[in-house]
Scaffold this active site. Structure first.
Site: not given
Lengths: 289, 477
Positions: B183, B257, B291, B388
């Protein structure tokens, strides 16, 4: 020596941070042999004991993970040496705990000792086998090394009181992790004797912490503890395992799942247990003059 | 002094072969999904690029069953050497259509064309090429003789590197003998669907790869499908935790991840001009939608002022704007939601007392743009040092000793990457050894290669992608 001499019974305690405390809760529980005869009282570790054990394991981690692989190998080998010296005591305890004949107990103890030797030899080979020089498509030197993940909470097998225990603890510490171990509830005595071996070998205090008591009681706290990096569910209660995995997700712990039936610990292991508690670290540096 | 007018060098959007509508790819065919169609938006202009059909829960089931059939009947039993040839074909065809894919990626994602052209697409092709070679060599991968695949893999990927993440997921899965239901992200489905076209043209047996666009709910539907044997997710730590929790007790193999808050550490002996380039690359590459971005700059106190001045000067020259302009350094923020999140966190930075500096660059009138921003006087407790941001926002902290740098760098639940800048070799190795992070870049940053394992410590996830280590995620070992 008089045959009528009354023997000195051992007080079995916890092993945390290199010391032998009783449970802070003051609780203990009777441990019987396979026929139901009383053997000893074991300390029943509490949630607070488990937390203290995590603190000790975290504190021990930098030095143990930073020790040279050669040094860790010698330390693990030394455990085998000291177990050999206590062989008869282990045989007696394993026979009583597991209800096996002396010859079978001897064989199990010998295998447990040999397992330390096997893992001792792995400490300085695992980086060679699992590490890599990465041939990247550019002017860089790139390499990957395996590193210990941190503090591992181990639920030791419920049935195999010594060989199973050694088979799950040795791979954790061989690669530089530190361990908080919850032992078999019904068969904890060999684990305490093992802790006495660890205390007098060169394993630094806090590298292995051993809690006797109920995994059902302790597991949820360890599974959700933010300073625990990985869980070994081998001896965790089957009905709790899904719940423990869910709790572990709260801090993205590595979880080593286990088959519902205990494996045959006498079989030669492979390196999957070593791999389970290792991270890969990839380092890059440019080439140039 | 003569000043020159800026002359843009735009890539033609016609090269993208943009179609008005895209359909999902299931069992070897492009079919209409029965979910609510989505409109993929060009974040640089806010115009609708195309309508994309999405999967409903029943489409997920259809796709998983197609993958299961393909696994049982064809792919799972095909010799590795044959699998390899299919995967090599995909690698080649991505490269052949590289320019088209790069333009399409920049249109859909908002990233500068020079990045999609030079990084995303070539690295995606390289991932297929690398893993193709493993397909018939798994016996040598160190997981024992004849390691077995897992079966059907459910893969959910983010919007920051749409095609590259699809490659990172699909290539090792196929090489190891698994089949795939993937997806793509809701805001960036287009290149994955062109990849589906490539997969069809490469003649992969039907059902081996299925690509089903949809929102997060469809991702949840996929990973929780009972016939999925393995789940791979790249995305936020928040969602990663939900997935890990929802797979508890199912026995499905999982790799994650997740997010990061990487420290980029600059020592006083670092070559400052190089370090400035590395810092800029670390946080402004891909608009900071990375990331492993170097979002926390740790500078040795004695050079902090000098470095900051150089950094601001350099950042001021970054050209922000049209992603298709070959001169653009920083493109568009991928969505209005992400832009709102970046604004919220930068506001928090100001409110908590950090000193904000924003590049005086001009921004386009339309589209989602955010000027490169550097916060100094940041303390570890501030949200901009802990959370983040996933945008072009750098938080600068200082340190005095290497020990302090180590402590600050590791003071995070994340652990994806780290950067080290120093001319002293022994210090590089000392620092690299102590970073609790899966990737350490020394005197460089943001380097990726299919041969080099990538992945996080702690709450940045588990499992690796790339290299020998990356195969473990797709093998029953």
């Amino acid at each position: 020596m008089s045959e009528n001499r009354l023997g000195i019974a051992k007080t079995y305690k916890l092993y945390v941070g290199g010391a032998f405390p009783r449970s802070e809760s003051g609780r203990s529980y009777p441990v019987n042999d396979s026929k139901g005869k009383f053997l000893a009282n074991a300390a029943q570790a509490s949630r607070k004991d488990a937390r203290e054990a995590v603190v000790a394991a975290r504190k021990a981690f930098p030095k143990w993970s930073g020790a040279t692989a050669y040094n860790r190998g010698q330390v693990l080998y030394r455990v085998a040496e000291l177990m050999e010296g206590r062989r008869e005591q282990f045989v007696t305890e394993v026979a009583a705990s597991e209800g096996v004949q002396t010859r079978r107990a001897q064989s199990l103890v010998d295998s447990a000792i040999d397992r330390w030797v096997w893992y001792a030899g792995w400490t300085d080979k695992i980086a060679t086998v699992l590490g890599a020089a990465n041939p990247v498509a550019g002017p860089y030197f790139s390499f990957t090394v395996p590193e210990p993940t941190g503090v591992v909470a181990v639920f030791a097998p419920q049935e195999s009181s010594l060989l199973g225990l050694v088979s799950v603890v040795a791979p954790v510490i061989a690669s530089g992790n530190t361990a908080v171990v919850v032992t078999s509830k019904e068969r904890p005595l060999p684990s305490i004797t093992l802790s006495e071996v660890l205390a007098t070998s060169d394993v630094p205090g806090g590298v292995v912490n051993i809690l006797t008591g109920s995994a059902v009681e302790l597991a949820p706290w360890l599974a959700s503890h933010a300073d625990v990096n990985a869980l070994d569910l081998t001896g965790a209660p089957t009905i709790l395992r899904a719940e423990l995995e869910r709790a572990a997700a709260g801090t993205v712990k590595r979880v080593l799942r286990a088959p519902s039936a205990e494996p045959d610990w006498t079989k030669q292991p492979d390196i999957s247990r070593l791999r389970a508690y290792l991270e890969s670290k990839t380092v890059w540096h440019p080439l140039g003059v | 002094m003569t000043t020159w007018d800026y002359a843009p060098a735009p890539e033609s959007r016609d090269i993208a072969n943009l179609k008005p509508s895209y359909r999902m790819f299931v069992d070897g065919k492009f079919v209409e999904g029965t979910g609510e169609p989505l409109k993929s938006v060009n974040p640089a202009t806010e115009e609708v690029l195309a309508e994309v059909s999405t999967a409903s829960p029943s489409d997920v089931d259809t796709a998983v069953k197609a993958a299961r059939r393909a696994y049982d009947k064809v792919w799972g039993r095909m010799p590795g050497a044959e699998r390899a040839k299919y995967i090599f074909r995909i690698a080649r065809m991505i490269a052949e259509r590289g320019r088209e894919l790069a333009v399409l990626e920049s249109l859909d994602n908002g990233k500068p064309i020079k990045e999609s052209r030079d990084t995303d697409i070539p690295t995606a092709s390289a991932h297929f090429f690398y893993h193709a070679g493993w397909a018939d060599k798994l016996d040598y991968a160190g997981y024992g003789p004849s390691p077995r695949p897992l079966g059907v893999t459910g893969q959910v990927i983010p919007w920051n590197f749409p095609l590259l993440m699809a490659a990172w997921k699909i290539a090792p899965a196929l090489a190891c003998g698994n089949t795939v239901v993937l997806k793509p992200a809701e805001t960036t489905p287009l290149t994955a669907l062109v990849l589906a076209e490539i997969i069809q043209q490469a003649d992969l047996p039907p059902g081996v790869v299925n690509i089903i666009p949809g929102a997060g709910g469809i991702g949840a539907e996929l990973v929780n499908h009972p016939q999925v044997d393995k789940v791979a997710f790249t995305g936020s730590t928040e969602v990663g935790k939900l997935i890990q929790g929802s797979l508890a007790g199912t026995g499905k193999k999982l790799t994650l991840e997740l997010g990061g808050k990487a420290a980029n550490i600059v020592f006083d002996d670092a070559p400052l001009d190089q370090a400035v380039e590395g810092i800029v690359n670390g946080i402004f590459f891909n608009q900071g939608h990375v990331c492993c971005a170097g979002s926390r700059l740790l500078v040795q106190e004695s050079i902090a002022d000098e470095l900051l001045e150089k950094l601001r000067t350099r950042v001021s020259t970054l050209r922000v704007g049209d992603p298709l302009d070959k001169n653009t350094d920083v493109g568009a923020i991928n969505s209005s939601e992400q832009l709102a999140k970046i604004r919220e966190l930068t506001q928090a930075g100001e409110d908590e007392g950090a000193e904000r500096w924003t590049s005086p660059c001009s921004l386009p009138d339309k589209g989602f743009f955010f000027a490169p921003t550097v916060f100094s006087n940041v303390s570890q407790a501030m949200r901009i040092a802990r959370e983040e941001i996933f945008g072009p926002v750098l938080s600068v902290l200082t340190f005095r000793t290497p020990e302090e740098a180590v402590a600050k760098a590791n003071n995070t639940p994340y652990g994806l990457s780290a950067g080290i800048w120093t001319e002293k070799g022994s210090r590089i190795l000392y620092m690299a050894d102590r970073m609790r992070a899966g990737v350490v870049w020394a005197n460089t940053f943001n380097r990726f290669d299919p041969t080099a394992p990538f992945g996080g410590y702690q709450e940045s996830g588990f499992g690796r992608e790339g290299g020998r280590a990356g195969l473990e995620a797709y093998l029953d070992v």
